[in-house]
Design an enzyme around this catalytic site. Structure first.
Site, PDB file in Angstrom:
ATOM      1  N   GLU A  49       0.803  -1.230   0.000  1.00  0.00           N
ATOM      2  CA  GLU A  49       0.000   0.000   0.000  1.00  0.00           C
ATOM      3  C   GLU A  49       0.835   1.279   0.000  1.00  0.00           C
ATOM      4  O   GLU A  49       0.654   2.171   0.829  1.00  0.00           O
ATOM      5  CB  GLU A  49      -0.965  -0.016   1.189  1.00  0.00           C
ATOM      6  CG  GLU A  49      -1.923  -1.201   1.155  1.00  0.00           C
ATOM      7  CD  GLU A  49      -2.834  -1.272   2.363  1.00  0.00           C
ATOM      8  OE1 GLU A  49      -2.813  -0.351   3.202  1.00  0.00           O
ATOM      9  OE2 GLU A  49      -3.588  -2.258   2.485  1.00  0.00           O
ATOM     10  N   GLU A  73      -6.349 -10.730  -1.201  1.00  0.00           N
ATOM     11  CA  GLU A  73      -7.141 -10.500   0.010  1.00  0.00           C
ATOM     12  C   GLU A  73      -8.627 -10.491  -0.336  1.00  0.00           C
ATOM     13  O   GLU A  73      -9.384  -9.628   0.093  1.00  0.00           O
ATOM     14  CB  GLU A  73      -6.715  -9.187   0.691  1.00  0.00           C
ATOM     15  CG  GLU A  73      -5.237  -9.151   1.041  1.00  0.00           C
ATOM     16  CD  GLU A  73      -4.807  -7.886   1.774  1.00  0.00           C
ATOM     17  OE1 GLU A  73      -5.695  -7.191   2.318  1.00  0.00           O
ATOM     18  OE2 GLU A  73      -3.596  -7.599   1.797  1.00  0.00           O
TER      19      GLU A  73
END
Length: 379
Positions: free
Chosen positions: A165, A270
């Site tokens: 991220e 995810e």
């Protein structure tokens, strides 16, 4: 990941999402009872495990994982705050249990994550007086951390989310302490250190909302920059925290095509599907994003209506049809949690809700309609 490593999970399916809908879809005697049989040589089916499952305190969950999945990701126990909470202090207890669980059961074991702006203690970026480190000092600290953690699990952890991220929604680099102190090359340095610590491990960049064109373009720039410097990057991970409607399948397909064109694999790392109203939260998976609780945003406390179950099954079926279409470019599909009760989406972005985003119900039974939709994706 070479094709010879594409061994897929055996998932034995029984039961259904709720007592009230057991009759919705019945098990056919003629269809495969395990996803491994149906998806042989396609891609890994992974699951994120929590500490209770890794150490065996959740015995039921651990048994399901052992029997039905062939890849593992840790929810938290390899993040910096857990494994390296203080200077000169490492706590490998939970991480060792996780890695041993994976290796003992011959699972493709993932390390998550080495560099992230979140769940990293403030001391990492500070000297003993609490002042910001210099670039050189933080690079030294980062290299020491990666050498220690990756080196400990060399040959056991097969792939690492090296950087997690690092991008804003517009594709620019997030204004993290890593960027402020080290500069834009903190990503390249992290990959260099990881490659040196375990040359055989797969190395990944992982992020959410990479289906958005601007953010995806930023990730493509990262990949091309690393490759241009001769630095190893094996795959990009699209976190795939999706809803019943967004993103549309054409957009996900464009995501796969664009990343595959860079020469790396595309993993969905995810995966979960939020069935609840967004509650006014922004369309992001940033853990800092929150919204106020209201009963209208928690409509399924007593269970999912049949029409929502059907929508969830249809959504998973559509995604898996796409994954099968591009299986040559995809190495792994990982669900972010085992059961609905384990899911972070019960508390994010609104705490205290009852969500149903995963394959398994809270009582450890499979969602039969979802299972059927996934298997039918091969037809």
């Amino acid at each position: 990941m070479a094709n010879c490593f594409k061994i897929v999970v055996a998932l034995t399916f029984a039961g259904s999402i709720l007592v009230s809908c057991k009759s919705v879809v019945q098990q056919s005697e003629n269809e495969p009872r395990v996803i491994k049989t149906a998806f042989k040589d396609k891609f890994y089916i992974g699951v994120a495990v929590n500490r209770q499952q890794a150490v065996g305190k959740d015995a039921t969950g651990q048994n399901i994982i052992k029997q039905h999945f062939n890849s593992l990701s840790p929810e938290n126990d390899l993040k910096w705050e857990k494994i390296h909470p203080k200077p000169e202090v490492y706590d490998f207890t939970a991480a060792d249990a996780y890695v041993n669980f994976g290796t003992q059961n011959n699972m493709f074991t993932i390390g998550h994550t080495l560099v992230w702006h979140s769940q990293t203690p403030d001391w990492v970026f500070e000297d003993y007086k609490g002042k910001p480190l210099t670039r050189e000092a933080l690079l030294t600290r980062l290299e020491e951390h990666i050498n220690t953690v990756v080196g400990r699990y060399k040959g056991k952890i097969k792939g690492w989310d090296v950087v997690n991220e690092a991008l804003n929604e517009d594709g620019t680099l997030r204004d993290s302490k890593w960027l402020k102190i080290i500069g834009e090359d903190f990503i390249a340095k992290a990959f260099e250190f990881a490659q040196k610590a375990d040359p055989e491990a797969e190395l990944y960049y992982n992020d959410y909302n990479l289906y958005k064109a601007e953010k995806r373009a930023g990730a493509v720039r990262i990949i091309k920059s690393l490759k241009g410097k001769g630095i190893k990057i094996t795959a990009v991970g699209e976190q795939a925290h999706y809803s019943l409607a967004e993103p549309d399948i054409a957009t996900v397909e464009k995501t796969i095509i664009d990343f595959a064109a860079t020469g790396v694999a595309v993993n969905f790392t995810e995966l979960d599907i939020n069935v609840l109203p967004d509650g006014g939260a922004t369309n992001t998976a940033d853990v800092s994003n929150t919204a106020q609780y209201s009963e209208k945003y928690n409509p399924y406390v007593k269970g999912l209506p049949v029409n929502v179950i059907d929508s969830l099954a249809s959504r998973y079926g559509s995604l898996f049809r796409l994954f099968v279409k591009y299986d040559a470019s995809i190495d792994r599909i990982t669900f972010w949690g085992l059961t609905d009760g384990d899911s972070w989406l019960n508390d994010w972005p609104i705490r205290g809700r009852t969500n149903y985003p995963l394959l398994y119900n809270r009582d450890f039974t499979i969602k039969q309609p979802v299972k059927d939709a996934i298997l039918k994706s091969l037809k």
